[in-house]
Scaffold this motif. Sequence first.
Motif, PDB file in Angstrom:
ATOM      1  N   HIS A  11       0.750  -1.224  -0.156  1.00 23.09           N
ATOM      2  CA  HIS A  11      -0.229   0.071  -0.204  1.00 23.09           C
ATOM      3  C   HIS A  11       0.764   1.169  -0.111  1.00 23.09           C
ATOM      4  O   HIS A  11       0.503   2.174  -0.498  1.00 23.09           O
ATOM      5  CB  HIS A  11      -0.867  -0.635   0.964  1.00 23.09           C
ATOM      6  CG  HIS A  11      -2.243  -1.389   1.157  1.00 23.09           C
ATOM      7  ND1 HIS A  11      -2.788  -1.258   1.981  1.00 23.09           N
ATOM      8  CD2 HIS A  11      -2.921  -1.698   0.250  1.00 23.09           C
ATOM      9  CE1 HIS A  11      -3.886  -2.155   1.652  1.00 23.09           C
ATOM     10  NE2 HIS A  11      -3.101  -2.452   0.836  1.00 23.09           N
ATOM     11  N   LEU A  14       2.142   1.849  -3.765  1.00 22.73           N
ATOM     12  CA  LEU A  14       1.132   2.618  -3.802  1.00 22.73           C
ATOM     13  C   LEU A  14       1.408   3.451  -3.980  1.00 22.73           C
ATOM     14  O   LEU A  14       1.136   4.355  -5.189  1.00 22.73           O
ATOM     15  CB  LEU A  14       0.375   1.387  -3.812  1.00 22.73           C
ATOM     16  CG  LEU A  14      -0.736   1.774  -5.578  1.00 22.73           C
ATOM     17  CD1 LEU A  14      -0.763   1.776  -6.538  1.00 22.73           C
ATOM     18  CD2 LEU A  14      -2.076   1.118  -4.892  1.00 22.73           C
ATOM     19  N   ILE A  15       1.337   4.115  -2.872  1.00 23.85           N
ATOM     20  CA  ILE A  15       0.982   5.361  -2.523  1.00 23.85           C
ATOM     21  C   ILE A  15       1.252   6.533  -3.518  1.00 23.85           C
ATOM     22  O   ILE A  15       1.655   7.544  -3.738  1.00 23.85           O
ATOM     23  CB  ILE A  15       0.880   6.129  -1.013  1.00 23.85           C
ATOM     24  CG1 ILE A  15      -0.903   5.111  -0.542  1.00 23.85           C
ATOM     25  CG2 ILE A  15       0.323   7.674  -0.928  1.00 23.85           C
ATOM     26  CD1 ILE A  15      -1.479   4.902   0.626  1.00 23.85           C
ATOM     27  N   LEU A  18       2.494   6.638  -6.380  1.00 20.71           N
ATOM     28  CA  LEU A  18       0.801   8.272  -6.736  1.00 20.71           C
ATOM     29  C   LEU A  18       1.132   9.385  -7.616  1.00 20.71           C
ATOM     30  O   LEU A  18       0.960   9.754  -7.784  1.00 20.71           O
ATOM     31  CB  LEU A  18      -0.179   7.356  -6.996  1.00 20.71           C
ATOM     32  CG  LEU A  18      -1.908   8.084  -6.713  1.00 20.71           C
ATOM     33  CD1 LEU A  18      -1.626   7.557  -8.252  1.00 20.71           C
ATOM     34  CD2 LEU A  18      -2.963   7.894  -6.012  1.00 20.71           C
ATOM     35  N   LEU A  19       1.488   9.184  -6.269  1.00 17.93           N
ATOM     36  CA  LEU A  19       2.707  10.948  -5.544  1.00 17.93           C
ATOM     37  C   LEU A  19       3.492  11.155  -6.567  1.00 17.93           C
ATOM     38  O   LEU A  19       3.540  12.592  -6.754  1.00 17.93           O
ATOM     39  CB  LEU A  19       3.306  10.496  -4.090  1.00 17.93           C
ATOM     40  CG  LEU A  19       1.652  10.498  -3.087  1.00 17.93           C
ATOM     41  CD1 LEU A  19       2.848  10.700  -1.790  1.00 17.93           C
ATOM     42  CD2 LEU A  19       0.820  11.870  -3.059  1.00 17.93           C
ATOM     43  N   ALA A  21       3.840   9.702  -9.354  1.00 19.10           N
ATOM     44  CA  ALA A  21       3.318   9.946 -10.236  1.00 19.10           C
ATOM     45  C   ALA A  21       2.170  11.251 -11.171  1.00 19.10           C
ATOM     46  O   ALA A  21       2.461  11.908 -11.658  1.00 19.10           O
ATOM     47  CB  ALA A  21       1.995   9.024 -11.028  1.00 19.10           C
ATOM     48  N   LEU A  22       1.813  11.656 -10.115  1.00 15.73           N
ATOM     49  CA  LEU A  22       0.986  13.096 -10.202  1.00 15.73           C
ATOM     50  C   LEU A  22       1.951  14.454  -9.775  1.00 15.73           C
ATOM     51  O   LEU A  22       1.525  15.397 -10.163  1.00 15.73           O
ATOM     52  CB  LEU A  22       0.579  12.937  -8.037  1.00 15.73           C
ATOM     53  CG  LEU A  22      -1.117  12.093  -9.002  1.00 15.73           C
ATOM     54  CD1 LEU A  22      -1.738  11.797  -7.339  1.00 15.73           C
ATOM     55  CD2 LEU A  22      -1.896  12.169  -9.358  1.00 15.73           C
ATOM     56  N   SER A  25       2.883  14.590 -13.557  1.00 18.29           N
ATOM     57  CA  SER A  25       1.842  14.810 -14.744  1.00 18.29           C
ATOM     58  C   SER A  25       1.551  16.420 -14.486  1.00 18.29           C
ATOM     59  O   SER A  25       1.247  17.151 -14.749  1.00 18.29           O
ATOM     60  CB  SER A  25       0.309  13.870 -13.984  1.00 18.29           C
ATOM     61  OG  SER A  25       0.534  12.623 -13.559  1.00 18.29           O
ATOM     62  N   TYR A 194     -12.422   9.427  -6.222  1.00 17.11           N
ATOM     63  CA  TYR A 194     -11.191   8.748  -5.860  1.00 17.11           C
ATOM     64  C   TYR A 194     -10.493   9.804  -4.116  1.00 17.11           C
ATOM     65  O   TYR A 194      -9.720   9.087  -3.530  1.00 17.11           O
ATOM     66  CB  TYR A 194      -9.926   9.995  -6.734  1.00 17.11           C
ATOM     67  CG  TYR A 194      -9.887   8.774  -8.033  1.00 17.11           C
ATOM     68  CD1 TYR A 194      -9.323   7.354  -8.000  1.00 17.11           C
ATOM     69  CD2 TYR A 194     -10.140   9.693  -9.337  1.00 17.11           C
ATOM     70  CE1 TYR A 194      -9.580   6.723  -9.159  1.00 17.11           C
ATOM     71  CE2 TYR A 194     -10.111   8.905 -10.098  1.00 17.11           C
ATOM     72  CZ  TYR A 194     -10.181   7.607 -10.443  1.00 17.11           C
ATOM     73  OH  TYR A 194      -9.859   6.765 -11.488  1.00 17.11           O
TER      74      TYR A 194
END
Length: 361
Positions: A11, A14-15, A18-19, A21-22, A25, A194
């Motif tokens: 977990h 993954l977080i 994700l951070l 990747a954000l 972006s 989300y």
Amino acid sequence: MPAKFTIESRHYLLILALLLALYGSYLLVAPYLGAIVLAFVLSLLCYPVHHWIGSKMPTKPNLAATLSCLLLVLVILVPASLVFAALVQQGLLVTKQIYLWLGQGGAEQLLQHPYLQQLQALAADKLPGDLLTPRQIIERLSEFAAGFSKELLNLSTKMLGDLTGLLFSFVLMLFVLYFLLRDHDKIVAAIQHYIPLSRSQKDALLSEAKLVARSAVLGSVLTAIAQGLAGGIAMAIVGFPGLFWGTMMAFASFIPAVGTALIWLPASLYLFFTGDWGWGLFLAGWGVLVVGSIDNVLRPILMQGSSNMSTLLIFLALLGGIQLFGLIGVIYGPIIFALTLVLLRLYTIEFKDFLAQQDKS
């Protein structure tokens, strides 16, 4: 225990991914963030009209979004182009008149006024350092007038020369706005899905963000238009170019604390010192009672909305937002403060038992 550790580790991984990747972006869209934010805010303002258009053609969402964007272009772009052309023309006329006034000795006569002579003597006696002489003041004013005229021409030339960049930003804004309007329900549903909060908390955050963004734009823009219109009328009455100085007042209204006084106060003092006491008193009174009242009454009413932000918080949000983000800060600042207040309310509800226990301890 090892299985639990493995699941929790996955977990966290993954977080973290994700951070990252954000953040990546965000770097990709950062150069175009202004156009995207503007599209978001305009979508909130235009959605009621778009919803009405969409209700007339429920099976054609693409056409409805296209018509909404075209309507926005007609409402914003055409009047803005006409006002900008008239503003540049009148601005050049104003600077020419100022330059002629300086060349004909108007500034020298003004600086010989008894009140200004007393003020210069008092400043020389009380303030440290060497002050500018009247001749130096006139030279600086002449340089400013010539430089202002040149900068105004350069600005118009630059805007025309940078037409490609402006056109790209405008088209990008329309492109983003098109999808925000067409897929409004899907986008809102995805955001709600989300956000890792309860449904009531999600609704509170999103509704507050919509309300404050709409209130911030409408409050600032409508207040600026109202103050510019009222100030321009007064300027025209006393003999100044109304369109030019009214537009300058509209832009000055975005500056917290000082606001439109940056324009009408020097104009009133000029009228006083040139002997037009009646018009000077009229302009000063109009600036305080009419233009100032618009800012003190209309802006808080439009911007406060249902967020229950006090006038002090609104002022700090505008001041800090402009300082950090520039003009777009009139939107960012209130949204940040409003979401902070919502999160504080959610926090007090979520941890009310713990907070009550802490108060008793």
